[in-house]
Every structure is written in structure tokens, then in C-alpha cells.
Design a protein around this motif. Sequence first.
Motif, PDB file in Angstrom:
ATOM      1  N   UNK A  33       1.215  -1.574  -0.209  1.00  0.00           N
ATOM      2  CA  UNK A  33       0.253  -0.207   0.132  1.00  0.00           C
ATOM      3  C   UNK A  33       1.226   1.558   0.214  1.00  0.00           C
ATOM      4  N   UNK A  34       1.976   1.008   0.535  1.00  0.00           N
ATOM      5  CA  UNK A  34       3.036   2.612   0.563  1.00  0.00           C
ATOM      6  C   UNK A  34       3.846   2.497  -0.971  1.00  0.00           C
ATOM      7  N   UNK A  35       4.020   1.634  -1.327  1.00  0.00           N
ATOM      8  CA  UNK A  35       4.603   1.421  -2.571  1.00  0.00           C
ATOM      9  C   UNK A  35       3.680   2.057  -3.192  1.00  0.00           C
TER      10      UNK A  35
ATOM     11  N   UNK B  82      -5.169   4.749  -3.199  1.00  0.00           N
ATOM     12  CA  UNK B  82      -6.036   5.560  -2.769  1.00  0.00           C
ATOM     13  C   UNK B  82      -6.450   5.267  -1.098  1.00  0.00           C
ATOM     14  N   UNK B  83      -6.748   5.692  -0.409  1.00  0.00           N
ATOM     15  CA  UNK B  83      -7.607   5.318   0.754  1.00  0.00           C
ATOM     16  C   UNK B  83      -9.045   4.035   0.121  1.00  0.00           C
ATOM     17  N   UNK B  84      -9.794   4.108  -0.977  1.00  0.00           N
ATOM     18  CA  UNK B  84     -10.739   3.117  -1.815  1.00  0.00           C
ATOM     19  C   UNK B  84     -10.548   1.821  -1.857  1.00  0.00           C
ATOM     20  N   UNK B  85      -9.247   1.708  -1.779  1.00  0.00           N
ATOM     21  CA  UNK B  85      -8.918   0.305  -2.449  1.00  0.00           C
ATOM     22  C   UNK B  85      -8.987  -0.533  -1.005  1.00  0.00           C
ATOM     23  N   UNK B  86     -10.322  -1.487  -2.403  1.00  0.00           N
ATOM     24  CA  UNK B  86     -10.517  -2.705  -1.275  1.00  0.00           C
ATOM     25  C   UNK B  86      -9.632  -3.502  -0.985  1.00  0.00           C
TER      26      UNK B  86
ATOM     27  N   UNK C 113      -7.126   2.309 -11.358  1.00  0.00           N
ATOM     28  CA  UNK C 113      -7.504   2.832 -10.646  1.00  0.00           C
ATOM     29  C   UNK C 113      -6.855   3.385  -9.739  1.00  0.00           C
ATOM     30  N   UNK C 114      -6.349   2.573  -8.490  1.00  0.00           N
ATOM     31  CA  UNK C 114      -6.251   2.477  -7.378  1.00  0.00           C
ATOM     32  C   UNK C 114      -5.150   3.865  -7.132  1.00  0.00           C
ATOM     33  N   UNK C 115      -4.212   3.016  -8.138  1.00  0.00           N
ATOM     34  CA  UNK C 115      -2.629   3.279  -8.093  1.00  0.00           C
ATOM     35  C   UNK C 115      -2.415   5.128  -8.047  1.00  0.00           C
TER      36      UNK C 115
END
Length: 666
Positions: A469-471, A475-479, A548-550
Motif C-alpha cells: 500500500x505504501x509502495x 488510494x484510501x478507497x482501495x478494497x 484506478x487505485x494506483x
Amino acid sequence: MGKRSRQRQKNQSGGRDRDNAGWGAGYADIVKENKLFEHYYKEQGLIPEGEFEQFMEAMREPLPATIRITGYKRYPDEQAWHTNMSRKIIRKSPLLEKFHQFLVSETESGNISRQEAVSMIPPLLLSIESHHKILDMCAAPGSKTAQLIEMLHADMDVPFPEGFVIANDVDNKRCYLLVHQAKRLNSPCIMVVNHDASCIPTLHITSDGKKDILFYDRILCDVPCSGDGTMRKNIDVWKKWTTSNSLHLHGLQLRIAIRGVEQLAVGGRMVYSTCSLNPIEDEAVIAALLEKSEGSLELMDASADLPGLKWMPGVNSWKLMTKEGQWYSEWSEVPAKRHTQIRPTMFPPNDPEKLADMHLERCMRILPHHQNTGGFFVAVLLKKAPMPWNKRYPKVICQKKTYQTFCFSSLTISLCCSAEEGAAVAQGTVTQQDGVCGPPPNKKMKLFGYKEDPFVFLTEEDPVFTTIQSFYDLSPDFPKLNVLTRTHDGKKRHLYMVSKELRNVLLNNSERMKVINTGVKVWSRNSDGEEFGCAFRLAQEGIYTLQPYIRSRMITVSVEDIKVLLTQENPYLSKLQDDAHAQAKKIGIIVLKYIPNPNNPIDPQCPIQLCGWRGKTSIRAFVPRNERLHYLRMLGVEVFREKQGQGQKPSDGEKEGKGQEEEQPF
């Protein structure tokens, strides 16, 4: 197209999708003639007057090859193509060699599917929407399953549709063929399971913190059948066809259909289909199902859904013939000694009023000579109320409360609850609450075939995911709760993702169902990445789900950059154009993103995303071979390979995600 009988499945390596091009020695010698077949269908009167010779001539002709483009418009909006060439001609003609390579490559990459035209009909009549929970009861080899997945993903901007497809097959080995078909589409909304469809287990889900029964919005019931509608491509049916086939299969077909409507939600739609023209497998099953439903089911008129389709209405009368040639028109004519082989449900209902109310003419029978296709049967059923046997609950008095006994097709349970509560449970509107007695624990499920690895969801605190997640600056909404792996112990090699609703199904039914495969691969372990801060690189299969989440590690590339990346195994960074070169110097694990320029219509007008890795001096795209070829074709690069070069060893980059090359679909 429907399934062949189980014995025939054992005897035939290719199953129902084997075509003329796959004939082995001896197939060319089979005479396309069967007097019993002709006599039987002449007597049934299914073919319009004066057309029987046309019908037989069409049955003797090779089946034209048809393909369906993986898109999100519905056939026939130029998403399916019908040729006048057989599959054998396409494979063997030197003039079509380049076209054949294109078909094979694009099929493997999931961009097209070879699928018989009539086989495309059942998914279309289900009227799929992205939020639907769908069950494909007898799914292998998976061409219709692929259609269902595509319909769920009608909006490409939604990476996780609310709906899902559970694809089931009784044959463990064919389940893996089904997995291969589904994996081409890289969807997080597909699960492949291995059960007998006639007693497929009832699944549970959690809704608003309480356990509930899973009822499906749409069910595809494409049952095993005698397959006489496939004579144009399954040539062995000519010599093996007998009236006994339909008599042996009718009971299984009806049991599967009954189990399907039991699991269908009220207001839901089930499509029953076969690749048989025989009324014993078609109208007889539908009539028996409607009669047993006592008004809970309605046979729909779906003709408006496919206005260009030519079809014959279902029939209200038919006869039964034994292998010895004896005809029976109704159950009362059948001698007692034959009651074990011939059942009352094989005949039309005796009550003319009841028969008229069924509207069997709403069934659709597709004849080969009307549109140059295979033969097919399809019926669309709407569930208006719970099935009658799910409403009946005889009372048995106990000291504490009134026990209600609920009878399902494959299960009888007693619940300690009030009559009102019991009725709600039977109709699926509520389930057992805390403190209510339930059925005895299920026996441990017997497993057959290969032993599957477990499905283990990552926790929020898992250090593996914390690093990821850090790397990638997700995004905060990533499931993140939807990420799973296939091992309890040791290092995690691959990480997969499923949709929220499939996660719900997995967590609540691990002991109830045998899952073969689910989800889409999104990360793979690469120890070299540890020096950059993360041991997991992106997997190309899941890039369109993840992207979409990266929010970091993106490089914008040009058309020329993509050509370099896909034609060279490890090109030097200096071969990239200046802008991409400057970006790549700063990033290790990367997403290479092409954004179309509407002012330059010559270049591709759709976005392209590739997974990559930057070394000290070079860069590499981790893209499967057939997907590379697909993108290169889009860019106008010649990718045709001469025959003498087709046996060359692929590069390491080509090996990545290579798939099963021996399963040539054309």
C-alpha cells in the motif's frame, strides 16, 4: 450449446466444442446418414412442411466458423461475425494462415472467442445487468460463461461490478478448461466450482450483519443433452444417435432444472437450453417444470429480445419412441415393464386447459437450415413466487416450540421456530436468527479430483500488504480486504483480488462448496524488488483492475515507446523517447501508460497499460505473448510468423502468462 451425455463426455476428448478440424482417423469415413433419426423427426413434425430435405441437407454440411468479439455491446451489434468457411478450411488453407494465426492469438488473449452462433443466444436472453448474481449450472467449457462475465463488465470504468458469476461443472477436469476460458477475461467477479448441478449446495451470504440464503438473479441452465443439434460439427453423432439417449437424459435434465429454479430469486430469470432438437429433452422438461411449479414459474415470450432471430415455436404435442421402434403418445399406453425407463414427465400434460396455460409455443427451436447454424432449443422462465415445496412445512410439536420441517429437492431440515418464522425461512425472506435451532452439522464434503490450495484473505495488519500500500500509494478507497492468497504457510507467491460480493460468498461457504478458482492475479513476488522497497511487482492480468487505485509509479509512454517495449526483450532505457526515459530513471516497478491523443486519429484511441520493471540500464514489459501481439497489431506492426519459425523457443518475456498453447481453438 448444451452438453453431451456423461458417457459421451468420457469417450470424446474434446467434449461439445470439438469441431470438424479436430477429427481423428476414421471420422472422414463416417457416412452422414441415420435412417432412424430421419424417421423419428419426420414423425414428430417439428420441421415445417416441405422443408425436411433442406433440413437434412443443412445437417450434412460443415458448420461455418463464427467468432464473438470481447466487447461490451450485445450481439448482433457487430460484435459477432459469421463466416461461410468451416473451421477446417480456416486451419488448413495456406491463404488463410495469417488470419488463422490472428484468430488463435486473439482468442488466447481474450479479445475474441470462437463460439457457435446459437450458443450465444442463452446469455443474451438472460438480460444481464452489472449488479446481478449469476449461476451458470453446467458451465464447461465456458464460452457462455465468458459472455456472462463480459455483460457484468459492461461499464469498463467500474473495476468491481456489484454482481458476480459462479460457474459450476460436475466434471473436475473440465472445470480447469472452464478456468482457462474465464481467466482470459481477467475478471475479479468469477468463481469456478465443482458440483453435481442437480444437487448443487445452497450457499449463504452475510447481509446487514445476518446470515442469509444466496438466491441468484439470473441462472443459465444449459443442461447435458444428446446433442443431435451438433451433427454439423460433431460428426460421430450420425452413427451413435438413438432414441434411448433422450430417455436416459430426461430425468437428469429435469432434476437440474428443478434445482435451478429453487435457487432462483423471486423476480429472477432462468434460461433452459439444449443443443438437442428432441422434445423429450426440451418441451417435456419445461412442461414438467411448469406443472410442478403450480404457477410459481412463467414461460416468457422472449422473441422481442432478439428480433432478427429465426426460430420455430415450441410444440404442444409429441410422441416417444423406444430403441426398438415402439411409439407411445401418452403415459397410459406405456406397459408396466417399461415404467423404469419411461416416465410420465416425458409426455405432454393430459389436461388441454393446463397445457394451453403453459404457452409452450414461447419456447424457441432453432433449425440449422433457417440461418445456417447448428440446432438449438431455448426457453426463458420467470420466477413469480417461491416454489410450492418450499412453502409447505408440516408441524411436529416439541416441548419448547413448534418444529417446522422444510423439504428441499436434496435436503430435509427441521428448524425450531414459529410457523410464521418457518414460512419466512422457507420462502427465503429471512433466515435463522440467534437462538433458533438449526439443522445438524453438514457431513464433511467429499472432494474429488485435484486438491485445491486454500483461499486466504489478507488482514488489514498483514505486513505484506502494508508495504504494498505504501509502495504503490494506493488510494484510501482501495478494497484491501478483497485481496487473497492461496497459502496459509510460507511466503506468498501471488496475490489475487475478488469483488466484495464474491468475498462474502467465500467467507460464508468454505465448507459447503468446492472452489476450483476465483479472482484475478494482481501482484506476483519478485525478490529483486526488495531493493526498491517492495517484493511484489504488478501482474499484467490485474492491471486494469488495480490501475484506478494506483497513485504513483506511472510512466506516460508514446506509441513508439510501446513498440520498443513489446518487440525487444530488455531494451536499454536510452531507446525510450526523452520524456519516458527521464521518468523511468526515477522509478523501479512501474506502470507504463499510453493515453490516446484525440487530435492524432492515426494512433490507437484507447488507453493501454502495461506492467514493467526498470533495471539499472534497461527496462522490461511483463506482458504475455499473445497480449503483446494484440497491442502490436493495434499499432500497425507486422506480427505474422512463418511456419518454420513457429517452433522457436519463446523469450522469457513471452513465457510470462503464456497459457495453454496446445488448446488451439481454431
